[in-house]
Design a protein around this motif. Structure first.
Motif: not given
Length: 595
Positions: A556-579
């Protein structure tokens, strides 16, 4: 509709209140009559959905989890239980850990560091509330976990001949299954491919340009490889697979933890002519934010305490407050776990040679990350400086502001105003206070003496034997206080420098017990790379597999979220769960690639 649901919940709580008043002195387990049975059969059960960050771990990693305790009839968060329990169990029935999670309006969270001694194998992550035990283990959350210990030569649990490779779904799920409807919102990263140490922004919006619905949500961003198992269920899976059965009240009824953690025990005697009913019993959890409870035993000697506030101490003390306690002892009820390990069905994961390089690489990365943990710490969320039960009414004496005296007796005489020591004919001392109008207090009630949060019944022993140079401060409250069934004519609250006062263990009618600590609420570390920090972080390796874990998101307050990648390469899953607050499940998944 909201009013109907509210009235339904009110009926449940009123039913609980009426019946638990009659059952409260019988411990956590009690046989019930037919009328009580009918009432409870009509009340709501609970189910638990666990959002956790991975189905595959190596020792030396953190397992993060968020618990959603639900009413499976309304699909909304449950307000019945205030405690949940999480266990990680191996195929032989051994428990790696058992955690207690405080629930706030059906929500709880925590984490667990997998120690290097954890054997490789297939595990079950089981979550439940005690109230759920009345419906049997079928309602418990049961998730499959695979753990590899790369430092051990013993990998037999993954190499058994009857072990089969689990089917692994490497596709990113975007649409919910089981026909339960569609997600009421969507999320999208700004792009699909990112470089190392680059900012990733995820945008959230409601479906068809509608507002993002209020609710409870959690998000995880973690590297994955389809060669490793991924058994995580979604919120849609959970609701579709939850089957409400008939409650099992034939043998024993398990009380719900309505107001907090329920601790029960019994006063027993070796003299059959000595009554154990109507005895006052205290329960003290020491520490800076201590807790004190006082209850009475029933005719059979049983008592219970509801611990509603969080605590960090691992010790507690129970005392019988009566003057004569000869022949009386305290026993604590340790109910068996509600998890029947014989009924758990484990999925089998099998190692193969193709995994060797991946396991070795990730193991090295984990070791390096752990070596730099001190510069990337999580922080425990403060409880907000809780006031003691008497609030701000105390007069505080910081003893370093005065001339120090070695004995408690001298300290009272020379420093404390409106406090004196009474002495009986046999020479025993006790504290006494003047009333607020300055009169001597000759009431029938005693003063309450607390030392580091522990109720001290034997005031004479403390006064004669304790070194007052260990005391940091003394709070004096000169008014009556009622705690449970006991009235005190005032409070002497003493705090030592190290907050580690120990009541002599040989005292009659006293029982010290170990507590399993509740999980602590944390703000988890979030790596950032901005102009002011890039230079100083250049020499610090960043080998995070887990890029983000936010157990509580306020969309309700944050319609965007920002984070930073690391030095690890590969595929990353973004998973949001809730009700959502109306009980609609939300499960969103996206994949990004770091090159």
């Amino acid at each position: 509709m909201g009013r109907l649901i509210m009235n339904y919940n009110m009926r449940i709580l009123v039913s609980f209140f009426i019946i638990t008043i009659s059952l409260q002195s019988y411990g956590q387990y009690k046989s019930i009559g037919e009328d009580e049975k009918k009432i409870f059969e009509s009340t709501a059960p609970e189910s638990i959905f666990v959002h956790y960050n991975s189905s595959f771990y190596m020792v030396g990693e953190y397992m993060y989890f968020k618990i959603y305790c639900l009413n499976p009839k309304t699909k909304r968060l449950s307000h019945i239980s205030k405690m949940a329990y999480l266990e990680l169990i191996d195929k032989s029935g051994e428990r790696v850990f058992r955690q207690k999670i405080k629930l706030d309006n059906g929500i709880g969270q925590g984490d667990f560091f997998l120690p290097v001694g954890t054997p490789s194998g297939n595990y079950k992550l089981v979550a439940y509330t005690k109230w759920m035990g009345n419906w049997g283990q079928g309602l418990f959350s049961q998730e499959d976990i695979a753990i590899i210990n790369p430092y051990s030569n013993n990998q037999k649990n993954f190499l058994e001949s009857d072990s089969i490779q689990s089917k692994i779904d490497s596709k990113t799920s975007k649409a919910p299954s089981f026909g339960l409807g569609e997600n009421p919102m969507k999320m999208a990263p700004t792009k699909k491919q990112f470089g190392k140490r680059e900012a990733v922004t995820i945008k959230f919006e409601g479906k068809r340009s509608e507002k993002i619905p209020n609710g409870a949500y959690s998000i995880s961003v973690r590297r994955y490889d389809p060669i490793f198992p991924n058994h995580k269920k979604t919120t849609f899976d959970h609701l579709a697979l939850t089957k409400i059965s008939t409650p099992i009240f034939e043998k024993n009824f398990i009380l719900p933890e309505l107001r907090g953690e329920l601790i029960t025990g019994k006063v027993v005697t070796n003299n059959p002519d000595k009554p154990v009913g109507n005895l006052k019993v205290s329960f003290s959890i020491p520490g800076e934010n201590y807790q004190l409870k006082i209850a009475r035993t029933d005719a059979s000697g049983q008592f219970y305490f509801n611990i509603g506030k969080p605590y960090r101490s691992e010790e507690a003390v129970i005392q019988i407050l009566e003057e004569k306690v000869d022949g009386l002892t305290v026993e604590i009820e340790n109910p068996p776990t509600l998890v029947d390990v014989n009924d758990l069905k484990f999925k089998s994961f099998k190692l193969n040679p193709d995994m060797n390089d991946l396991i070795l690489k990730q193991s090295i990365q984990n070791q390096i990350e752990n070596a730099y943990f001190k510069v990337k710490p999580d922080t425990i969320v403060s409880e907000g400086g809780q006031l003691n039960f008497y609030g701000k009414k105390a007069k505080t004496y910081l003893l370093d502001d005065y001339t120090r005296f070695p004995t408690v007796k001298e300290t009272v005489l020379e420093i404390l105003n409106n406090v004196w020591l009474m002495q009986t004919k046999d020479g025993a001392y006790s504290f006494n206070l003047r009333t607020l109008n300055g009169e001597f207090n000759n009431s029938e009630f005693t003063s309450l003496l607390l030392v580091d949060g522990l109720l001290v019944k034997d005031q004479d022993y403390f006064i004669k034997n304790f070194n007052s140079n260990l005391i940091e401060r003394i709070n004096i409250v000169r008014q009556y206080y009622r705690i449970g069934s006991q009235i005190f004519d005032g409070v002497i609250d003493i705090q030592t420098f190290d907050l580690n006062y120990q009541i002599p263990p040989n005292k009659d009618g006293l029982k010290a017990l170990k507590l399993d600590r509740q999980t602590e609420i944390k703000d988890y570390f979030r790596q950032t790379y901005v102009d002011s920090t890039i230079k100083q972080s250049k020499r610090i390796p960043d080998l995070r597999q887990q890029l983000l874990w936010l157990p509580n998101i306020d969309l309700d307050k944050d319609e965007t979220i920002t984070f930073f990648t690391s030095d690890v390469s590969g595929n990353f899953e973004i998973s949001l769960e809730g009700f959502t607050e109306t009980g609609q499940p939300v499960s969103l998944k996206e994949t990004i690639t770091v090159e």
